[in-house]
Design an enzyme around this catalytic site. Structure first.
Site, PDB file in Angstrom:
ATOM      1  N   THR A  93       0.829  -1.213   0.000  1.00  0.00           N
ATOM      2  CA  THR A  93       0.000   0.000   0.000  1.00  0.00           C
ATOM      3  C   THR A  93       0.857   1.252   0.000  1.00  0.00           C
ATOM      4  O   THR A  93       1.866   1.333   0.694  1.00  0.00           O
ATOM      5  CB  THR A  93      -0.923  -0.005   1.224  1.00  0.00           C
ATOM      6  OG1 THR A  93      -1.764  -1.160   1.171  1.00  0.00           O
ATOM      7  CG2 THR A  93      -1.798   1.238   1.254  1.00  0.00           C
TER       8      THR A  93
ATOM      9  N   GLY B 223       2.757  -2.895   8.557  1.00  0.00           N
ATOM     10  CA  GLY B 223       2.948  -3.117   9.981  1.00  0.00           C
ATOM     11  C   GLY B 223       4.399  -3.385  10.326  1.00  0.00           C
ATOM     12  O   GLY B 223       5.098  -4.110   9.623  1.00  0.00           O
TER      13      GLY B 223
ATOM     14  N   GLU C 217      -5.830  -5.110   3.930  1.00  0.00           N
ATOM     15  CA  GLU C 217      -5.868  -6.228   2.977  1.00  0.00           C
ATOM     16  C   GLU C 217      -7.061  -6.131   2.028  1.00  0.00           C
ATOM     17  O   GLU C 217      -7.662  -7.126   1.656  1.00  0.00           O
ATOM     18  CB  GLU C 217      -5.878  -7.577   3.721  1.00  0.00           C
ATOM     19  CG  GLU C 217      -4.697  -7.787   4.615  1.00  0.00           C
ATOM     20  CD  GLU C 217      -3.358  -7.539   3.933  1.00  0.00           C
ATOM     21  OE1 GLU C 217      -3.246  -7.819   2.731  1.00  0.00           O
ATOM     22  OE2 GLU C 217      -2.438  -7.048   4.605  1.00  0.00           O
TER      23      GLU C 217
END
Length: 611
Positions: free
Chosen positions: A95, A134, A377
């Protein structure tokens, strides 16, 4: 943790993570490999210990599966065992600041230089910076980076690259790497989400994951037999999300139901003691359907994981036939299940009144964890549209009399004009058939509208956009039909005691009827259900609420969440709600002094002179 600063929370979470992952590493000794079912259980426990997110999570749920699924055996030998042993910690960087679900729109570039046999990575714009991975902020030192590949001056599409981000000894960012944390969020603040930019970062040719596509030394490009193979890691994560949110929803239900068995409110009958609020029908209506939903999500998630494992095994043999169906299932079920779980967690919080608003109840944190899954996701609306695209193709196959995959075989009844089994007979089979009938007719309706618009001269792309509301709705209906069918099948297949099966059947019936009644307009429109049938189902649902009431606390006790795992003043096993609430309040730093220094600095001068 609630009273620490953002920086202190992160540092304490890293300390805890190092302890629990050292334990996990010890548990893996002797196997040297990953057991998916065991890893799922361990990961669930770790997520509970690391209450507001795990900075190592992407290493486990993305880095390792992607290396297994996308790297060559030689590349796996380079990175896999080091990643499993936490000798390196990785993340998955896809992303970007300006693009998310639309992967082809990503802007990060990787140009191959045959003279040095290296890829050169760049972030040409601010919007091309990786945003959200993350652990990226301060934790990870490697990343699998998704970038647009160019070789021999030709654009080759999206590919995956292993990139070292930080020095393994000092943890300092390597030259050309621009990296940091993105800041605080609604929840998951200890996941350490970060940003990442590249300025002429050189990596060896062997660092492009080349299990399917390859770049040779001279820059020649060997294309994959199927571009979708590169997205296997993301599909696996979407499948895994069902297990995660079912557990989080079960925790929220445990907290709210236990609290509702302790809390007493008002007089149901004049002069009688205040009843437990769990005795109020409205409270049962809020909580029991989501308790049932946690089972529906759990059973469906287990079934989907089995399909995912089978399909990935078939991919190793070059069999790609079931990949589109798995992709469609993972998209719509991720969307439908995370939406339902988020609604359930918020309903549980509201059902606990003001106390549910407190962080020490853990309900706000659970909501933050679940609602994040509605966007990570793949944003849910976009995922539903991807499933809708699959359903439109399946509809054309059904119209053409072609063979259908099992999960869409029900579309044939809409083609034939069959009404299926009338739902008002009240049997479970009738309700399953009714859900399939609604889904099939919504698919048909969407296909008909879109086809009509195209016949009127609208371009297929514009027709798709104009019909997108109906397309999302048909994908949602498809997801609900799958959930209901799998819940029913799972209960039927269980080999358990009669008493337990009776309770599970009550939960199954409650979930199916509640879901039907919440979407009653669809059933009145697309099946032969009448208003009288609706009333009968409403009565049956209320009977089920009464039947489940005596066992509600026993059911949530059956989840076996340890108090330290559920981490809630309202949901502890001993029911000492008020003692725990007061003890939690006493820990506030503002209660350490009887007079806060702000009184002398600000309040006292104001009180003396007035405003």
């Amino acid at each position: 943790m609630d009273f620490l600063s953002h920086k202190e929370k992160y540092e304490e979470t890293v300390r805890k993570a190092c302890v629990v992952y050292k334990k996990l590493k010890e548990m893996r000794k002797g196997t040297g490999s990953i057991d998916i079912s065991r890893e799922n259980i361990i990961t669930s426990v770790i997520h509970s210990i690391l209450k507001d997110g795990d900075p190592f999570s992407l290493n486990n749920v993305m880095m390792i599966p992607v290396i297994i699924g996308q790297a060559t055996p030689r590349q796996q030998a380079m990175w896999l065992q080091r990643t499993i042993n936490y000798e390196i910690i990785g993340t998955y960087a896809q992303t970007e600041l300006g693009h998310g679900t639309f992967i082809r729109g990503l802007e990060t570039t990787a140009h191959y230089d045959p003279t040095t046999q290296e890829f050169i990575l760049n972030s040409p714009t601010l919007t091309s910076y990786k945003w959200w991975p993350g652990g990226l902020g301060q934790t990870t030192n490697y990343a699998i980076v998704v970038a647009q590949l160019y070789t021999q001056g030709v654009y080759r599409g999206i590919h995956l690259f292993m990139v070292q981000l930080r020095n393994e000894e000092t943890h300092e960012p390597l030259p050309g790497i621009k990296i940091g944390e993105i800041g605080t969020k609604l929840g998951m603040n200890n996941v350490n989400n970060g940003f990442l930019g590249f300025e002429n970062v050189h990596i060896p040719r062997e660092h492009m994951l080349m299990k399917y596509s390859k770049v040779l030394e001279d820059g020649s490009y060997i294309k994959s037999t199927n571009e979708k193979l590169a997205y296997g890691g993301m599909t696996f994560v979407r499948v895994s999300i069902l297990k995660v949110v079912s557990t989080l929803l079960a925790k929220a239900c445990t907290i709210a139901i236990r609290y509702s068995a302790v809390r007493r409110q008002s007089e149901m009958k004049p002069g009688e003691p205040e009843p437990q609020i769990l005795d109020y029908r409205t409270q049962q209506y809020k909580l029991f359907p989501y308790l049932a939903a946690s089972f529906a999500l759990k059973f469906t998630g287990k079934w989907l994981l089995n399909i995912c494992t089978e399909v990935f095994s078939e991919l190793e043999e070059g069999k790609l036939e079931r990949l589109p169906e798995l992709h469609a299932l993972s998209c719509c079920l991720k969307a439908v299940c995370t939406t339902e779980a988020a609604q359930g967690a918020e309903t549980c919080r509201l059902a606990c009144g003001g106390h549910g608003y407190m962080m020490c109840s853990n309900l706000p944190s659970l909501y933050g964890l679940i609602t994040a899954a509605c966007t990570y996701e793949g944003e849910n609306t976009v995922l539903l549209l991807q499933t809708a695209r699959y359903l439109m193709k399946a509809w054309q196959q059904a119209v053409g009399g072609m063979a259908m995959t099992p999960t869409v075989a029900y579309l044939k009844q809409a083609v034939s004009g069959s009404n299926g089994t009338p739902c008002w007979e009240g049997s479970t089979a009738c309700i399953v058939s009714a859900f399939q009938q609604v889904a099939a007719r919504k698919v048909k309706h969407s296909a008909d509208i879109m086809g009509q618009r195209i016949q009127e001269g609208v371009s297929p792309e514009d027709a798709w956009n104009m019909t997108s509301v109906e397309l999302v709705q048909c994908a949602e209906a498809h997801g609900r039909a799958i959930l209901v069918e799998r819940f029913v099948a799972a209960v039927a297949e269980l080999n358990v005691s009669v008493a337990l099966k009776t309770v599970l059947a009550q939960l199954r019936d409650l979930y199916t009827i509640y879901t039907l009644l919440r979407n009653s307009g669809d059933f009145l429109m697309y099946t032969e259900m009448t208003p009288l049938d609706y009333c009968n189902l409403q009565n049956r649902m209320e009977t089920l609420l009464s039947e489940l009431r005596p066992n509600a606390v026993g059911i949530v006790d059956g989840f076996d969440f340890h108090d330290d795992i559920i981490a809630s003043t309202l949901g502890s096993w001993d029911g000492q709600v008020y003692d725990r609430l007061f003890a939690a309040a006493s820990k506030s730093p503002l209660n350490q002094d009887t007079v806060n220094e702000s009184f002398h600095k600000y309040l006292k001068p104001m009180l003396k002179s007035g405003l």
